[in-house]
Each structure stands twice: as C-alpha cells, then as structure tokens.
Design an enzyme around this catalytic site. Structure first.
Site, PDB file in Angstrom:
ATOM      1  N   ASP A  23       0.818  -1.212   0.000  1.00 44.62           N
ATOM      2  CA  ASP A  23       0.000   0.000   0.000  1.00 44.62           C
ATOM      3  C   ASP A  23       0.853   1.264   0.000  1.00 44.62           C
ATOM      4  OD1 ASP A  23      -2.467   1.380   0.057  1.00 44.62           O
ATOM      5  OD2 ASP A  23      -2.286   1.672   2.209  1.00 44.62           O
ATOM      6  N   HIS A 215      -7.389   0.828   9.503  1.00 42.96           N
ATOM      7  CA  HIS A 215      -6.387   1.278   8.534  1.00 42.96           C
ATOM      8  C   HIS A 215      -6.658   2.759   8.273  1.00 42.96           C
ATOM      9  CE1 HIS A 215      -3.969   0.379   4.694  1.00 42.96           C
ATOM     10  NE2 HIS A 215      -4.320   1.658   4.594  1.00 42.96           N
ATOM     11  N   HIS A 217      -5.493   6.651   7.138  1.00 44.64           N
ATOM     12  CA  HIS A 217      -4.591   7.583   6.467  1.00 44.64           C
ATOM     13  C   HIS A 217      -4.563   8.862   7.295  1.00 44.64           C
ATOM     14  CE1 HIS A 217      -4.292   5.616   2.247  1.00 44.64           C
ATOM     15  NE2 HIS A 217      -4.575   4.712   3.170  1.00 44.64           N
ATOM     16  N   CYS A 248      -3.799   8.041  -0.592  1.00 48.89           N
ATOM     17  CA  CYS A 248      -4.736   7.882  -1.698  1.00 48.89           C
ATOM     18  C   CYS A 248      -4.571   9.010  -2.714  1.00 48.89           C
ATOM     19  CB  CYS A 248      -6.166   7.874  -1.160  1.00 48.89           C
ATOM     20  SG  CYS A 248      -7.428   7.762  -2.446  1.00 48.89           S
TER      21      CYS A 248
END
Length: 306
Positions: A23, A215, A217, A248
């Site tokens: 990721d 998870h 960000h 992202c």
C-alpha cells in the site's frame, strides 16, 4: 477513556500490520527497484512484524509499481513467524498468485462507496462484493488464508460521508464468506474520533472486535487519535506504513498512511506489546528513504535518537 487505556497490561498483544511494501509503494511515481523492495521486506521481517503485506497481483497496466510482483514474492527470505499477504483484486490475480507457489495468504479489497468502487474496479458495491466472495471462496479451497479490506469507511472523495450501515454490511459479508479478519480503511483520511467511533459502533453490532482491524490515512492528522478510539472499542489490530509511505491519489492534500514508527511509539506508551523492534523500524525507514532520495519521515523517526 485515556485512564482505561493507560491501565493496559504490558502483556496484552497488539498486532501491527506493516503495509508499506504494498500500500505504501503502489502509488509511488518513481519505480522502486525489485532488489530494494525485496530487501525492504526482509528488513521488516527482521523487525519482528507478524505481518508484512508484500505486493499486489494486479495488472501492470493499472499499477506499474507492482509489475515485479512475482520476482518480489519469490525473492524474499520468508520467516515461518511472518505472514506475507499479497493483494488480489480478481480471479485472474488469484491464479497468477497461486502460480508462484509462494503465496500463502491474500487480501481482497472492497469499498463502502458505489462511486469509489466504480472508479476503482468498474463495479458498484454489490457487484464488487460478489467478485470478492468468488475470489475468497476460490482461495480458501486452495488452502489460502484471506484477509478483507473495506475502503472509504468514513468518507469518499466522490460521495462525501459514508453511512456506517453500508460498512457493516460489507464487513459482515466478507467475514461470512471466510475472511479471517477485515480491515476498515479510512482511505482519504477524513475520519475523526467522532465519525470513526460512530462507524465502529455500528459495525461492532454485527462483527466481533477480534475479527476487525483499522487502517487510517493521516491526511488531517487524525490517524493516531482514530486508533485510540478503535482501541477503546476493543480492536487490537492496526495497519500502518513505514515512514508514512503511501496515501490515496484521490484525496486532496493526502500525506500518506499512518506512520508505523508513530503507531509503535504510542502503543508502547499505552503498555501494549507489539513484539516489534522500534529502533530497527526507524533504521529501516532511514535506509529506505536514503536509498530512494526521500525526505518523508515519521514524527518519531525524525525525533528518536538511535
């Protein structure tokens, strides 16, 4: 809340899932040489992580950074104490992963947003979920462990706020079909302790805390606070990325994933046992950043004296 968290016994285990090699790197514009990826994963294994997400079996057309997935998964020095899951988006990806003979665990990826799902895999939530169930069932028949992901659990770059009951529905289905764990992802990093807490309250009505991971960000600097809320709800697994790698591409102002170093430092301060060597993680981050000419660092990595 804080008083309860600080009373945690040192023996209580908290699993940190290192997702940097997959990721964290998948949206890097500069190709990371295969040998660097392999060494990165090997170094992370030596840091005593239980899980190091290693690569993604997607089409190189869509994610060029992962075009060396076979070389990476076959090149690492696997430890019996470490899991090396790979992301698999569809049955074709599963077939390619199985062909290596090296894959023992996969991750499947769904979304709680129709718009995000259509942009990502050209299918709405229901259609995407059916495909994920097909992949999961096929993998389980081959003796492969499956971990599920749900993205956009709080907000979507196209739809805005996401209803918690949709997140709960997708999560419940992934667990029902056989995923041993489902990671709930705030893909664009808009979550706050308030919105994350409400989402988790809904999901936990149909899914046990021991089957969930988070998870986050760190777009708005809320990732650690959101982990704290998740801990209060009984969750003991969190994904993070070395040196905060990743982020992202659809999120305005995206800064990356929650940095593993920062997460480990906080968990240690709360009294949790992660089994991970923070100093070695910082050394590994410094090595990688120097190797790739990067300046991205975690707060702890910048301040910690080795």
């Amino acid at each position: 809340m804080l008083r309860r968290l600080l009373s945690t016994k040192k023996s209580e285990f908290f699993k940190v899932v290192e997702v940097g090699p997959r990721d964290g790197l998948q949206n890097e514009k500069v190709f990371v040489p295969t040998e660097v990826k392999v060494e990165l994963i090997d170094r992370l294994s030596d840091c005593n992580f239980k899980v190091v997400e290693s690569t993604s079996f997607v089409s190189p057309k869509w994610i060029p950074q992962m075009r060396d997935q076979v070389e990476v998964i076959n090149g690492i020095k696997k430890k019996s104490s470490v899991s090396y899951p790979v992301l698999v988006p569809n049955l074709a990806g599963l077939k390619n992963a199985l062909a290596t003979g090296s894959v023992e665990e996969i991750a499947v990826f769904g979304a709680a947003s129709d718009s995000f799902s259509k942009k990502n895999v050209n299918a709405n939530v229901e259609e995407s979920l059916q495909k994920l169930c097909d992949v999961t069932s096929a993998a389980l028949k081959e003796g492969i462990r499956v971990r599920g992901y749900v993205s956009c659990v709080v907000g979507c770059p196209y739809e805005g706020n996401i209803k918690p009951d949709i997140v709960a529905k997708v999560t419940e289905k992934l667990l029902e079909v056989g995923c041993y764990e489902v990671s709930l992802g705030d893909t664009i990093g808009v979550g706050t302790p308030g919105s994350v807490g409400k989402m988790l309250e809904t999901v936990l009505k149909s899914a046990p805390a021991e089957k969930l991971a988070v998870h986050f960000h760190d777009t708005y600097g809320q990732a650690l606070a959101n982990v704290l809320v998740s801990i209060e709800k009984g969750i003991r697994v969190a994904d993070s990325s070395l040196s905060g790698l990743g982020g992202c591409p659809y999120a305005k102002g995206a800064t990356g994933n929650l940095a593993t170093e920062d997460l480990l430092y906080m968990l240690d301060g709360l009294g949790f046992d992660t089994g991970v060597d923070l100093k070695e993680v910082i050394k590994t981050a410094n090595w990688f950043n120097e190797k790739m000419g990067r300046t991205v660092k975690s707060r702890v990595g910048a301040a910690y004296k080795l």
